[in-house]
Scaffold this motif. Structure first.
Motif, PDB file in Angstrom:
ATOM      1  N   ALA A 139       0.666  -1.349  -0.099  1.00 24.01           N
ATOM      2  CA  ALA A 139      -0.046   0.169  -0.004  1.00 24.01           C
ATOM      3  C   ALA A 139       0.878   1.340   0.100  1.00 24.01           C
ATOM      4  N   ALA A 140       2.040   1.186   0.656  1.00 18.65           N
ATOM      5  CA  ALA A 140       2.863   2.317   0.759  1.00 18.65           C
ATOM      6  C   ALA A 140       3.439   2.616  -0.633  1.00 18.65           C
ATOM      7  N   LEU A 141       3.918   1.417  -1.405  1.00 16.24           N
ATOM      8  CA  LEU A 141       4.459   1.606  -2.871  1.00 16.24           C
ATOM      9  C   LEU A 141       3.588   2.060  -3.663  1.00 16.24           C
ATOM     10  N   VAL A 142       2.150   1.768  -3.465  1.00 16.31           N
ATOM     11  CA  VAL A 142       1.155   2.244  -4.444  1.00 16.31           C
ATOM     12  C   VAL A 142       0.844   3.676  -4.290  1.00 16.31           C
ATOM     13  N   ALA A 143       0.794   3.952  -2.955  1.00 13.28           N
ATOM     14  CA  ALA A 143       0.472   5.520  -2.644  1.00 13.28           C
ATOM     15  C   ALA A 143       1.752   6.383  -3.191  1.00 13.28           C
ATOM     16  N   PHE A 154     -13.820  -0.439  -3.120  1.00 12.57           N
ATOM     17  CA  PHE A 154     -13.440  -0.946  -4.239  1.00 12.57           C
ATOM     18  C   PHE A 154     -11.884  -0.777  -4.763  1.00 12.57           C
ATOM     19  N   LYS A 155     -11.370  -1.627  -5.276  1.00 11.92           N
ATOM     20  CA  LYS A 155     -10.100  -1.694  -5.619  1.00 11.92           C
ATOM     21  C   LYS A 155      -9.681  -1.964  -7.027  1.00 11.92           C
ATOM     22  N   ILE A 156      -8.614  -1.353  -7.611  1.00  9.47           N
ATOM     23  CA  ILE A 156      -7.896  -1.508  -8.767  1.00  9.47           C
ATOM     24  C   ILE A 156      -6.600  -2.242  -8.544  1.00  9.47           C
ATOM     25  N   TRP A 157      -6.377  -3.492  -9.064  1.00  5.98           N
ATOM     26  CA  TRP A 157      -4.868  -4.192  -8.809  1.00  5.98           C
ATOM     27  C   TRP A 157      -3.887  -3.576 -10.024  1.00  5.98           C
ATOM     28  N   LEU A 158      -2.735  -3.097  -9.500  1.00  2.46           N
ATOM     29  CA  LEU A 158      -1.821  -2.483 -10.477  1.00  2.46           C
ATOM     30  C   LEU A 158      -0.429  -3.289 -10.340  1.00  2.46           C
ATOM     31  N   SER A 159       0.071  -3.122 -11.404  1.00  5.48           N
ATOM     32  CA  SER A 159       1.499  -3.748 -11.343  1.00  5.48           C
ATOM     33  C   SER A 159       2.266  -2.447 -11.349  1.00  5.48           C
ATOM     34  N   ASP A 194       6.200  -1.003 -11.838  1.00  5.45           N
ATOM     35  CA  ASP A 194       7.609  -1.529 -12.171  1.00  5.45           C
ATOM     36  C   ASP A 194       7.609  -3.090 -12.258  1.00  5.45           C
ATOM     37  N   GLY A 195       6.752  -3.594 -12.743  1.00  4.47           N
ATOM     38  CA  GLY A 195       7.019  -5.112 -12.982  1.00  4.47           C
ATOM     39  C   GLY A 195       6.662  -6.053 -11.852  1.00  4.47           C
ATOM     40  N   SER A 196       6.142  -5.592 -10.643  1.00  3.46           N
ATOM     41  CA  SER A 196       5.739  -6.121  -9.391  1.00  3.46           C
ATOM     42  C   SER A 196       4.642  -7.229  -9.773  1.00  3.46           C
ATOM     43  N   ASP A 197       4.364  -7.770  -8.896  1.00  2.46           N
ATOM     44  CA  ASP A 197       3.096  -8.724  -8.675  1.00  2.46           C
ATOM     45  C   ASP A 197       1.930  -7.517  -8.333  1.00  2.46           C
ATOM     46  N   PRO A 198       0.737  -7.867  -8.977  1.00  6.62           N
ATOM     47  CA  PRO A 198      -0.296  -6.886  -8.925  1.00  6.62           C
ATOM     48  C   PRO A 198      -0.727  -6.346  -7.484  1.00  6.62           C
ATOM     49  N   LEU A 199      -0.788  -5.246  -7.278  1.00  7.18           N
ATOM     50  CA  LEU A 199      -1.045  -4.814  -5.644  1.00  7.18           C
ATOM     51  C   LEU A 199      -2.388  -3.979  -5.803  1.00  7.18           C
ATOM     52  N   PRO A 200      -3.091  -3.842  -4.637  1.00  3.00           N
ATOM     53  CA  PRO A 200      -4.346  -3.346  -4.695  1.00  3.00           C
ATOM     54  C   PRO A 200      -4.330  -1.946  -4.159  1.00  3.00           C
TER      55      PRO A 200
END
Length: 298
Positions: free
Chosen positions: A177-181, A259-264, A266-272
């Motif tokens: 979550a910190a990486l996504v934010a 609600f969530k969108i799952w994102l990769s 920089d090539g990571s596994d998908p994160l919410p």
């Protein structure tokens, strides 16, 4: 001669009475002293027993994730009482190098003697991610402020099992979550009504400088279905529809707009990544749910 004999007998009788009285007094004193000493000793023993502190309770703890109470930043500390008497828990603290300290958190829960633990829900601090998404939790423990039946306070330190799958999962989620934010921003546009009564909106995913982001999927909640036909661009068209209409589901839903969108990243596994929903959008979604479920006018 007769008078002398009479005087001697009277003196002998008086002295006998005196000796008997003295003997009785001495015997009474000795018995009384012994009895008093016995009573005094018993009182001292009772006072010592009353003043003796109670033993530190035999408590163990584990960290758990309870699906029905799952919320970001919250973990369940399951406390088991291995003693013979109930214990009152007044405070709990998760102590771990992997999470920022929050200190003792107040609670008030009775934990009876049992093989079944008692769940205590507490917050945990900001995650520390020295290895990014590959970080694992350091050895951790729980500090419990408790009170025994006699009212005596105790502080119990209960080590948590290590390695700890529960804490590792919470740490990975928090680090993700910190990486996504820090990497992207997500914005939900204006909700528009579709011909069939459902709602749709543009979902914009904006990556930070030099960040490569790819959308993998979108997910709804217990009450709402969220779908997207195409996830390839920076702007995704998403649709919202009713997923559950039962009254108990609507009334008991704890996170109806999670609600969530799952994102990769920089090539990571998908994160919410959470999809933010404003108060106005929430009301429109609830109105749509009532309409689609036939609740309007109830």
């Amino acid at each position: 001669m007769r008078d002398w004999v009479m005087r001697w007998m009277r003196a002998w009788i008086v002295s006998g009475f005196v000796l008997a009285a003295v003997a009785a007094a001495l015997a009474g004193g000795l018995l009384g002293g012994r009895d008093g000493a016995d009573r005094s000793g018993e009182a001292d023993q009772a006072d010592q027993a009353e003043a003796a502190p109670s033993a530190v309770p035999d408590l163990t703890a584990t960290a758990e994730i309870r699906r029905s109470f799952s919320e970001p930043g919250v973990v369940s500390i399951a406390v088991t009482n291995h003693g013979d008497a109930p214990v009152r828990v007044l405070g709990v603290d998760l102590v771990s190098e992997s999470f920022a300290p929050l200190g003792i958190q107040e609670t008030d829960a009775n934990v009876p003697p049992s093989v079944n633990p008692r769940d205590l829900m507490i917050d945990y601090g900001e995650a520390r991610c020295p290895d990014g998404l590959d970080s694992t939790t350091a050895p951790s423990q729980v500090v419990l402020d408790v009170e025994t039946e006699d009212g005596a306070p105790h502080r119990v330190t209960a080590p948590l099992p290590h390695p700890n799958g529960t804490l590792d999962r919470l740490l990975r989620e928090a680090c993700g979550a910190a990486l996504v934010a820090a990497s992207v921003s997500v914005e939900l546009g204006e909700l528009q009504e579709e011909p069939d009564g459902t709602l749709a909106a543009d979902l914009t995913v904006t990556p930070g400088p030099g960040v490569d982001v790819a959308a993998d999927e979108v997910r709804g909640s217990v009450l709402f279905e969220v779908v997207a036909a195409d996830l390839s661009g920076p702007v995704v068209r998403v649709g919202f529809d009713a997923h559950r209409c039962e009254g108990h589901a609507v009334g008991d839903a704890k996170q109806p707009f999670a609600f969530k969108i799952w994102l990769s990243i920089d090539g990571s596994d998908p994160l919410p990544a959470p999809i933010p929903v404003s108060d106005e959008q929430r009301q429109r979604l609830l109105d749509m749910l009532d309409s689609r479920c036939g609740h309007a006018g109830d």
